[in-house]
Enzyme design. Structure first.
Site, PDB file in Angstrom:
ATOM      1  N   ASP A  40       0.837  -1.193   0.000  1.00 41.99           N
ATOM      2  CA  ASP A  40       0.000   0.000   0.000  1.00 41.99           C
ATOM      3  C   ASP A  40       0.878   1.250   0.000  1.00 41.99           C
ATOM      4  OD1 ASP A  40      -2.310   1.351  -0.059  1.00 41.99           O
ATOM      5  OD2 ASP A  40      -2.901   0.939   2.020  1.00 41.99           O
TER       6      ASP A  40
ATOM      7  N   ASN B 233      -9.720  -3.175  -7.291  1.00 39.62           N
ATOM      8  CA  ASN B 233      -8.832  -2.245  -7.992  1.00 39.62           C
ATOM      9  C   ASN B 233      -9.244  -1.988  -9.433  1.00 39.62           C
ATOM     10  OD1 ASN B 233      -5.885  -3.417  -6.244  1.00 39.62           O
ATOM     11  ND2 ASN B 233      -7.221  -1.685  -5.812  1.00 39.62           N
TER      12      ASN B 233
END
Lengths: 490, 233
Positions: B6, B54
């Site tokens: 991340d 995503n």
């Protein structure tokens, strides 16, 4: 052509003579590892297929075009069992063949009925085997002695007797056999489609044996050369009257070529004993790379290496600046059309029909060496699946499913009947009924040990996992499952 | 153990660069972490590369990611293989994945499938819930009676059932969320949330997390602190 004279009990060869006619000492056994059989079997099969009833049955039901190596192995194993020394094995094999043949009946393209249980038909199959054996010796310049011929004939008659209960439809003596044979050749045989397929299509399109799948170019090159040659040699070795009747070509030099081929192959008898063993060769040809036989392991280790090398080469080849995404799909799944051709269409006629599913059931039953009533349960499950498929996929109502119909409707494939097939298959595989497939039961079905990812934590394969994998193969079109060598490979 | 990668976007934003350059910078970290894990004796490493959610990102970024991943896979394939690492891709079911990329994934799995070193699972187009749903489906299809389903037999229907439970998850950039990552396997995982962004994350950070994990008192819901720090991540 029923031969009534042979009601005479001395000639039937059923009870008394059986024991001494089979086993290692027989004439058939002396022949069994002879490489000339390779040519003789092709010739014999052509003569079989030229019989209209057998031709019809072959075209409709046989998987030999799409899965020739599997088919060849099954035939050799069956012959070994039938001619082996063990009477109990022979009795079971005969019962199995009879059940198998009882399922092969129908009508051919000209609406003529065929029936694999017809005694006349079965007599002809045995007759072609015997005659091809005798002829192969003649053609290679080493004819058999008269008493060897008589003994071989007695063995083949005994074979028929074990199958049919008696050998009435084959003449009792060799002397009477030849007129019978000539009569069938001249009056019954035709230029059937099945015969043409064997002569002209089978060897031109012969798929590589599973072990050689990694070498498609080499195989294709060899096949392009040898395929037509086998056709010419076989045609030249057929009886003249039949060649005339069927309108087969006479090529200059074909006779010489044919005789040289037989002679050359016959020279293999000077090789050391035990070097050529039919069962070993056939085993090797039908060996699938996933099996854990040491020979397969060697070859498949080699193949895996080539596969990995191929993967590596693809991965390290520099990419073209902006690749226009070719049609390459994921290797783990296959397209619907591919699956249709490789797995579903077992007979290779471009359509999915009952004989295709029956061929799958036949192969599975053969692998597991099923007896009644398990065999019928398996067939019934497949029949149920066929009805389900037909109802769901046969949109134009012609009674069979084409590749296009299949591709359009693929997602709806995993219906209850297919699950039923998976469950029945599990039941018959799980021979000890403990609701788990252990390593031995697994090996019987797949001829391979568990893979690293198959077995659960306790080293067995549960019903749930079994059914899941079967469905994944049949509907998810997943590749590299253990079912591939079983149903998809040649 | 596992890493949720991340912070690429924030890393780029802090430098006033386009988000894509954050992804580019992540490549170095990925290789560094793989190497660090291998050296530390980690046997199972999972990296969360791309989630089913995503796909909602701008299509230009998704396209860029696909191309980037393909390039990274191809660039490092030989090296990964040489290091004896077995690579697998978890997920990879969406038809939007370019076929060429899917083939590279398959090739890499073929190439390294027999390796016995560390197993590297790259979660690409992965969703933890989707895996659980898939397992449930497969159970139902398999006609398993309700009483026969327990945790172990359920886990056997998950993709890559040989993957053990995750012991330690590192999520970089200080975000403290699970984000649908290997939900089943992280049930008893210890989590670490180092504030460093993924492109800045390096082997020393990784080793630090491992050490901190070894200090932790893992009780798996019990009270006796006997499982403390003994298990290798």
């Amino acid at each position: 052509m029923t031969d009534t004279r042979s009601n005479d009990p001395g000639n039937t060869g059923t009870e008394a003579g059986v024991g001494e006619l089979f086993g290692d000492g027989g004439q058939f056994h002396a022949f069994f590892n002879d490489p000339r059989w390779a040519l003789a079997i092709i010739r014999g099969t052509v003569l079989e297929a030229a019989h209209p009833q057998i031709g019809g049955a072959l075209i409709d039901n046989s998987t030999f075009v799409t899965h020739p190596w599997r088919r060849l192995r099954n035939t050799v194993v069956s012959l070994q069992r039938m001619f082996g020394p063990d009477d109990e094995v022979r009795r079971r094999e005969a019962a199995r063949l009879n059940r198998l043949h009882a399922r092969l009946r129908g009508t051919d393209a000209h609406d003529r009925p065929y029936d694999a249980m017809d005694p006349e038909v079965r007599a002809w199959v045995v007759a072609t085997l015997f005659e091809s054996g005798v002829t192969m010796c003649r053609l290679s310049g080493q004819p058999l002695e008269q008493d060897a011929i008589e003994r071989l004939y007695a063995e083949f008659r005994a074979y028929l007797a074990v199958l049919d209960g008696d050998a009435r439809h084959l003449p009792p003596t060799v002397q009477e056999f030849w007129p019978y044979y000539d009569r069938v050749v001249e009056e019954r045989l035709e230029n059937t489609e099945a015969m043409r397929v064997i002569l002209y299509r089978l060897f031109d399109h012969l798929p590589a044996p599973p072990l050689l799948h990694g070498l498609p170019t080499l195989w294709a090159a060899g096949r392009a050369l040898v395929g037509p040659l086998i056709g010419v040699i076989t045609v030249a070795s057929l009886p003249e009257p039949f060649r005339r009747r069927a309108g087969l070509p006479e090529l200059p030099g074909a006779q010489t070529l044919m005789q040289s081929a037989y002679l050359a192959v016959g020279l293999a008898r000077f090789l050391p004993d035990g070097l050529l063993r039919t069962d070993a060769v056939v085993d090797l040809l039908s060996l699938s790379p996933g099996s854990d036989d040491p020979r397969a392991r060697t070859v498949s280790a080699l193949r895996d290496r080539m596969k990995r090398a191929g993967a590596l080469i693809r991965l390290i080849t520099p990419l073209p600046p902006e690749e226009p995404d070719p049609d390459a799909g994921s290797a783990a799944r296959r397209s619907a059309e591919e699956f249709f051709a490789a797995v579903l269409d077992q007979t290779g006629d471009g359509y999915l029909d009952w004989p295709d599913l029956a061929a799958m059931a036949r192969e599975l039953a053969g692998r597991l060496d099923l007896d009644e009533p398990e065999e019928t349960r398996l067939y019934d499950a497949f029949a149920g699946w066929w009805r389900e498929l037909q109802a769901a996929l046969d949109t134009d109502g012609d009674g069979r499913v084409s590749a296009r119909e299949y591709a359009v409707a693929v997602p709806s494939l995993a219906g209850p009947a297919l699950i039923r097939v998976a469950e029945v298959l599990f039941d018959v595989t799980d021979t000890d009924g403990d609701q788990r497939v252990d390593a031995d039961e697994y090996r019987a079905l797949f001829r391979a040990g568990f893979r690293r990812d198959t077995a659960g934590a306790d080293g067995t394969y549960t019903r749930g996992a079994f059914v899941r994998d079967f469905l994944a193969f049949m509907s998810g079109r997943e590749r590299s499952t253990p079912y591939d060598p079983l149903l998809a490979d040649a | 153990m596992a890493c949720v990668m991340d912070g690429n976007g924030r890393w780029a934003a802090r430098r006033s660069l386009p988000r894509t350059s954050g992804h580019l910078a992540a490549e170095t970290t990925v290789i560094d972490v793989i190497e660090a894990a291998r050296t530390a004796g980690v046997e199972w490493l999972s990296l969360y590369a791309f989630s089913t959610e995503n796909w909602q990102r701008p299509s230009a970024e998704v396209d860029f990611l696909m191309r980037l991943v393909r390039r990274v896979v191809r660039k490092h394939a030989a090296l990964l293989h040489a290091r004896g690492i077995r690579c697998r891709f978890l997920g990879v079911a969406d038809p939007r994945i370019p076929p060429a990329l899917a083939r590279d994934f398959a090739d890499l799995m073929t190439l390294t499938g027999e390796n016995r070193g560390m197993t590297l699972t790259v979660a690409f187009d992965h969703g933890g819930r989707r895996d659980i749903v898939a397992a449930a489906r497969s159970l139902i299809r398999g006609g398993v009676p309700a009483e026969a389903v327990d945790e172990r037999s359920f886990a056997a229907h998950l993709p890559f059932p040989d993957t053990p439970d995750v012991d330690l998850v590192i999520r970089t950039s200080g975000e403290q969320r699970i984000s649908n990552f290997m939900l089943w396997q992280v049930a008893y995982a210890e989590w670490m949330f180092p504030p460093v962004l993924w492109p800045d994350f390096r082997a020393p950070h990784f080793v630090e997390c491992l050490r901190a994990y070894q200090q932790r008192d893992r009780r798996f819901g019990g009270v006796a602190p006997d499982a403390n720090g003994e298990r290798r991540p």
